[in-house]
Design a protein around this motif. Sequence first.
Motif, PDB file in Angstrom:
ATOM      1  N   PHE A 112      -6.998  -0.229   3.687  1.00 44.98           N
ATOM      2  CA  PHE A 112      -5.976  -0.819   4.544  1.00 44.98           C
ATOM      3  C   PHE A 112      -6.411  -0.811   6.004  1.00 44.98           C
ATOM      4  O   PHE A 112      -6.236  -1.818   6.713  1.00 44.98           O
ATOM      5  CB  PHE A 112      -4.653  -0.069   4.404  1.00 44.98           C
ATOM      6  CG  PHE A 112      -3.595  -0.581   5.343  1.00 44.98           C
ATOM      7  CD1 PHE A 112      -2.897  -1.744   5.043  1.00 44.98           C
ATOM      8  CD2 PHE A 112      -3.331   0.074   6.529  1.00 44.98           C
ATOM      9  CE1 PHE A 112      -1.948  -2.240   5.924  1.00 44.98           C
ATOM     10  CE2 PHE A 112      -2.389  -0.413   7.409  1.00 44.98           C
ATOM     11  CZ  PHE A 112      -1.681  -1.575   7.108  1.00 44.98           C
ATOM     12  N   MET A 139       2.094   5.391   5.477  1.00 49.18           N
ATOM     13  CA  MET A 139       0.835   5.326   4.743  1.00 49.18           C
ATOM     14  C   MET A 139      -0.091   6.492   5.103  1.00 49.18           C
ATOM     15  O   MET A 139      -0.697   7.114   4.229  1.00 49.18           O
ATOM     16  CB  MET A 139       0.159   4.002   5.069  1.00 49.18           C
ATOM     17  CG  MET A 139      -0.920   3.588   4.107  1.00 49.18           C
ATOM     18  SD  MET A 139      -1.660   2.055   4.661  1.00 49.18           S
ATOM     19  CE  MET A 139      -0.215   1.055   4.968  1.00 49.18           C
ATOM     20  N   THR A 175       0.836  -1.211   0.000  1.00 49.21           N
ATOM     21  CA  THR A 175       0.000   0.000   0.000  1.00 49.21           C
ATOM     22  C   THR A 175       0.865   1.253   0.000  1.00 49.21           C
ATOM     23  O   THR A 175       0.585   2.219  -0.725  1.00 49.21           O
ATOM     24  CB  THR A 175      -0.937  -0.005   1.217  1.00 49.21           C
ATOM     25  OG1 THR A 175      -1.646  -1.238   1.278  1.00 49.21           O
ATOM     26  CG2 THR A 175      -1.941   1.133   1.122  1.00 49.21           C
ATOM     27  N   LEU A 210      -7.413   3.851  -0.757  1.00 46.90           N
ATOM     28  CA  LEU A 210      -6.432   2.839  -0.374  1.00 46.90           C
ATOM     29  C   LEU A 210      -6.172   2.850   1.127  1.00 46.90           C
ATOM     30  O   LEU A 210      -6.066   1.783   1.757  1.00 46.90           O
ATOM     31  CB  LEU A 210      -5.123   3.067  -1.138  1.00 46.90           C
ATOM     32  CG  LEU A 210      -5.104   2.617  -2.597  1.00 46.90           C
ATOM     33  CD1 LEU A 210      -3.778   2.988  -3.251  1.00 46.90           C
ATOM     34  CD2 LEU A 210      -5.339   1.125  -2.706  1.00 46.90           C
ATOM     35  N   TYR A 211      -6.084   4.042   1.699  1.00 42.78           N
ATOM     36  CA  TYR A 211      -5.848   4.114   3.138  1.00 42.78           C
ATOM     37  C   TYR A 211      -7.035   3.554   3.905  1.00 42.78           C
ATOM     38  O   TYR A 211      -6.873   2.815   4.888  1.00 42.78           O
ATOM     39  CB  TYR A 211      -5.566   5.561   3.555  1.00 42.78           C
ATOM     40  CG  TYR A 211      -5.195   5.677   5.017  1.00 42.78           C
ATOM     41  CD1 TYR A 211      -4.017   5.107   5.493  1.00 42.78           C
ATOM     42  CD2 TYR A 211      -6.006   6.353   5.923  1.00 42.78           C
ATOM     43  CE1 TYR A 211      -3.663   5.200   6.823  1.00 42.78           C
ATOM     44  CE2 TYR A 211      -5.657   6.445   7.255  1.00 42.78           C
ATOM     45  CZ  TYR A 211      -4.484   5.878   7.695  1.00 42.78           C
ATOM     46  OH  TYR A 211      -4.147   5.968   9.020  1.00 42.78           O
TER      47      TYR A 211
END
Length: 366
Positions: free
Chosen positions: A183, A295, A141, A179-180
Amino acid sequence: MIARLRSLATQWTFLVPLAAVVLLVLTWGRNLPGVLVAVVTVVLAGAVLAAVHHAEVVAHRVGEPFGSLVLAIAVTIIEVALIVTLMADGGAKSSTLARDTVFAAVMITCNGIVGLSLLVASLRHGTAIFNPEGTGAALATVATLATLSLVLPTFTTSKPGPEFSSVQLTFAALSSLILYGLFVATQTVRHRDYFLPIARQGGGIAVEEHAVAPSARTARISLVLLGLALIGVVGLAKGVSPAIESGVEAAGLHHAVVGVIIALLVLLPETIAALRSARRDRVQTSLNLALGSAMASIGLTIPAVALASLWLSGPLVLGLSATHMVLLALTVVVASLTVVPGRATPLQGGVHLVLFAAYLELAINP
């Protein structure tokens, strides 16, 4: 309740965050003389240690992997606020601030914190053991976010220079948030076991037992004090930045060194917390902190600066230089080889630290 507050008031971990915020209010926006810079530095160091203490209290209450998220997200939110504030005040000279800060965070976390954690754990316990499934997902990621946000702008052609067009910047911001969010959902809900600390037991690997958790009241107080301490750390770091800039200029160093120093100060709480976990053979917690911080730095900073660019004047330069892209690519390759086996020796820690040293060297002598 009153007795509890009186007991807390006698502890330095209670007093230092309050002192840091008070000192921040008194010194904000002022040129500090040498003596006051020394005082601010001492309080800043105390606030870092207090932040680590309160983050560990909260982490013990909520358990892993939620505990690792507390410190990473708290630091990143305040860091993002600091970046946007500096961009608003800095004019054209701040066009590369977001890029430099995010890249510094990636190199500090993925090479500095990861390298130190692996080295400390492997020297103390023979090998550093962690979960390759969770750590690999986090690394993938981080690599995707860094490439989409920091590498692609160098090669796009919609705008001259290493910049995104408005549509491209919107896409990068939305991709970062998605995406964060995916995750965090994976880490805390669907595959939570991939991110839990593991420990040796009878020659194998087993889930490590937690210590007795603090009460909900203690955790709430620590959460408030953690926020105050982090505000103090970031704000005081900004306050001493003019002194740092003067020192860097007097030493004849490149201006990028200022950003590196400030990033190191801001990430100190996470660094200390990760090293403490590594010493206790909780390497997964250390890696959760390091990769989670990288991230969060990208996933929250890029959307924030995308919004800020609507009212801020001047260009927003996100694309990395060729030198930094080489360092990022090498970091991803080395980190992938480190993660695959699920265990590491001092060699892997040393390799990451050499990469971090190379980044520092190139910041000083580009």
